[in-house]
Design a protein around this motif. Structure first.
Motif, short mmCIF file in Angstrom:
data_model
loop_
_atom_site.label_atom_id
_atom_site.label_comp_id
_atom_site.label_asym_id
_atom_site.label_seq_id
_atom_site.Cartn_x
_atom_site.Cartn_y
_atom_site.Cartn_z
N ASP A 45 48.18 49.23 31.55
CA ASP A 45 49.30 49.63 32.40
C ASP A 45 49.72 48.49 33.33
O ASP A 45 49.91 48.67 34.53
N ARG A 130 49.39 54.01 41.28
CA ARG A 130 48.88 53.87 39.91
C ARG A 130 47.43 53.40 39.95
O ARG A 130 47.08 52.55 40.78
N THR A 131 46.62 53.93 39.04
CA THR A 131 45.23 53.50 38.98
C THR A 131 45.12 52.01 38.66
O THR A 131 44.29 51.30 39.24
#
Length: 219
Positions: A45, A130-131
């Protein structure tokens, strides 16, 4: 006391490195950093916003380092009734000022390092949208922690500066220890937050402090 490699004349960087890795805190940061890097790669990501994180940390870290040094490490014990409020970090830092060449007192206490890493993990997982972005933050912060431990350790050895950047780190931190504990709070970022917050005087004009080796002692 640890092995006396850092008390020999002509200490090399390799000598200093061997002593550094005999202590637990650097390994703690390496293990945590390795796990964070693996997790970051596994999550993927990757987005453009990830590139903002290291720049934001680079801008803010000098001030974080300054605040921790001033308000946490130089915490003055306070009494509330029969209770004395003091912390392990403050106690160990006072001991460090008394014996700045004691290598065992140079490193962050292990339990404090565990707490700091745990706090960084919590921030990474809870404070970012977001992680992946949180893990980017964690990787950069753990790298900063490891660099801090190395720089702070190296300054307190007999290794002589070979580069201009390290010479400034070496000079400023030794001024903090041996001339006046009220100035030069930057360790890995000398002169950055100190200049903004007016704790970076000309060494020639700064007074010598009688309490540089005995913090908070009555004068």
């Amino acid at each position: 006391m640890s092995a006396p490699t850092n008390t020999r004349r002509g200490l090399t960087l390799a000598d200093a490195g061997r002593e550094f890795w005999r202590h637990p805190t650097p390994w703690l940061f390496v293990v945590a950093l390795t796990a964070a890097v693996i997790a970051r790669i596994a999550i993927g990501d990757w987005q453009l916003t990830d590139t903002v994180v290291p720049f934001a940390i680079a801008a803010g870290f000098p001030f974080l380092e300054w605040m921790i040094h001033v308000f946490v490490l130089h915490w003055r014990p306070r009494r509330i009734g029969r209770i004395t409020l003091d912390t392990l970090l403050a106690r160990k830092h006072r001991e460090h000022h008394i014996a700045p060449r004691d290598v065992d007192l140079v490193f962050i206490p292990t339990q404090s390092a565990v707490g700091a890493i745990g706090a960084a993990v919590a921030i990474a997982l809870l404070a970012f949208p977001r992680t992946g972005m949180g893990l980017t933050f964690l990787v950069v912060m753990l790298t900063c922690g490891l660099v801090y431990e190395w720089c702070h350790y190296l300054v307190h050895t007999d290794y002589k500066p070979k580069t201009a950047a390290y010479r400034v780190i070496w000079r400023d931190h030794r001024l903090h220890h041996f001339k006046n504990e009220h100035y030069w709070f930057g360790v890995t970022t000398p002169g950055t937050a100190d200049r903004v917050l007016r704790t970076y005087p000309d060494p020639a004009t700064a007074p010598a402090s009688p309490t540089a080796k005995n913090l908070h002692a009555a004068m």
